[in-house]
Write an enzyme that holds these catalytic residues in place. Structure first.
Site, PDB file in Angstrom:
ATOM      1  N   TYR A  56      49.937  67.031  32.306  1.00  0.00           N
ATOM      2  CA  TYR A  56      49.553  68.422  32.563  1.00  0.00           C
ATOM      3  C   TYR A  56      49.752  68.779  34.035  1.00  0.00           C
ATOM      4  O   TYR A  56      50.317  69.831  34.368  1.00  0.00           O
ATOM      5  CB  TYR A  56      48.094  68.620  32.165  1.00  0.00           C
ATOM      6  CG  TYR A  56      47.569  70.024  32.386  1.00  0.00           C
ATOM      7  CD1 TYR A  56      47.976  71.071  31.574  1.00  0.00           C
ATOM      8  CD2 TYR A  56      46.644  70.291  33.398  1.00  0.00           C
ATOM      9  CE1 TYR A  56      47.489  72.352  31.761  1.00  0.00           C
ATOM     10  CE2 TYR A  56      46.153  71.558  33.597  1.00  0.00           C
ATOM     11  CZ  TYR A  56      46.570  72.597  32.772  1.00  0.00           C
ATOM     12  OH  TYR A  56      46.085  73.868  32.971  1.00  0.00           O
ATOM     13  N   LYS A 108      52.257  71.612  35.566  1.00  0.00           N
ATOM     14  CA  LYS A 108      51.767  72.771  36.315  1.00  0.00           C
ATOM     15  C   LYS A 108      52.291  72.767  37.752  1.00  0.00           C
ATOM     16  O   LYS A 108      52.535  73.830  38.339  1.00  0.00           O
ATOM     17  CB  LYS A 108      50.238  72.809  36.294  1.00  0.00           C
ATOM     18  CG  LYS A 108      49.654  73.182  34.936  1.00  0.00           C
ATOM     19  CD  LYS A 108      50.128  74.536  34.446  1.00  0.00           C
ATOM     20  CE  LYS A 108      49.344  75.015  33.218  1.00  0.00           C
ATOM     21  NZ  LYS A 108      49.838  76.319  32.706  1.00  0.00           N
ATOM     22  N   SER A 154      47.858  75.846  37.529  1.00  0.00           N
ATOM     23  CA  SER A 154      46.571  75.144  37.575  1.00  0.00           C
ATOM     24  C   SER A 154      46.438  74.380  38.877  1.00  0.00           C
ATOM     25  O   SER A 154      47.435  73.906  39.447  1.00  0.00           O
ATOM     26  CB  SER A 154      46.446  74.169  36.405  1.00  0.00           C
ATOM     27  OG  SER A 154      45.318  73.320  36.566  1.00  0.00           O
TER      28      SER A 154
END
Length: 245
Positions: free
Chosen positions: A161, A165, A148
């Site tokens: 997150y 990533k 991401s």
């Protein structure tokens, strides 16, 4: 041979996690349209069966394997089932992952570790399992990790997150060094792409901000990501490894 043959996957077998919907489903169907048979894993069988029907309608084989990637013995089963059914694995797409936006003050250390396990450890384990099987069965292979842009561009509420990533993107480069030259490893750092997961937090105001920050003036669609995946996993990208698209 036509130049376009380099973008075909005839005779190949691709294994895709999180393939019941969204980006994973789009990649599985795109690979099938390019000529691959596909092994699809996810937790929801009804979603997988729907994707499998579309793949079979294209004339390709689809193997549905109910899989929770957080259970590492199920990752081994996923690879074993692929080998039993097709006798080879050419491509692995580590697509399963995610974690909702959440302020650090509301994120526990346990949740932080869970985000890392879901997005990084699962990809590490399945790559570790599949890379030797690729070499043994076909002599080469391709691994694609779905990362991401959050792993490259810090933003509030993305500590768990984004860190996960970011680690997945670095893992991609590490595996590329270790598995070369027989197995290529690349990643796609997905930006603002319209999926069910995005829709859970998307409001008209948030969407407009995302669009304003995007040079093409629109959100990405799952097909945009799937076409990038197709390039990285076909012979067209045979000289590409350790890259983050």
């Amino acid at each position: 041979m036509s130049i376009f043959d380099n973008f075909r996957l005839n005779g190949k077998v691709a294994l895709v996690t999180g393939a019941g919907k969204g980006i994973g489903a789009a990649i599985a169907k795109t690979f099938a349209e390019a000529g691959a048979d596909v092994v699809i894993g996810a937790r929801t069988i009804t979603d997988l069966e729907s994707v499998a029907r579309e793949i079979r309608a294209m004339g390709q084989r689809a193997l549905v394997v109910n899989t929770d990637v957080l259970e590492f013995d199920q990752l081994q089963n996923l690879a074993d089932r692929a080998m039993e059914e097709f006798g080879r694995i050419d491509i692995l797409v580590n697509n399963a992952g995610g974690f909702p936006p959440k302020p650090v003050s509301q994120t526990t250390a346990r949740e932080f570790e869970e985000a890392f396990r879901f997005n990084v450890s699962t990809a590490f384990e399945l790559s570790r399992i599949c890379a030797p099987l690729m070499v043994e069965s076909t002599g080469s292979g391709v691994i694609l990790n779905i990362s991401s842009i959050a792993g490259h561009k810090p933003a509030p509420c993305f500590a768990a997150y984004g860190t996960a990533k970011g680690a997945l993107s670095l893992l991609t480069k590490e595996l590329a060094q270790e598995f070369a030259p027989k197995v290529r490893v690349n990643a796609i750092a997905v930006g603002s792409t319209r999926t069910d997961a995005l829709n859970t937090v998307l409001t008209p105001e948030i969407e407009q901000v995302m669009v304003d920050l995007t040079p093409m003036g629109r959100l990405g669609e799952v097909e945009d990501i799937a076409l990038g995946a197709l390039y990285l996993c076909t012979p067209a990208a045979s000289y590409v490894t350790g890259e983050i698209l």
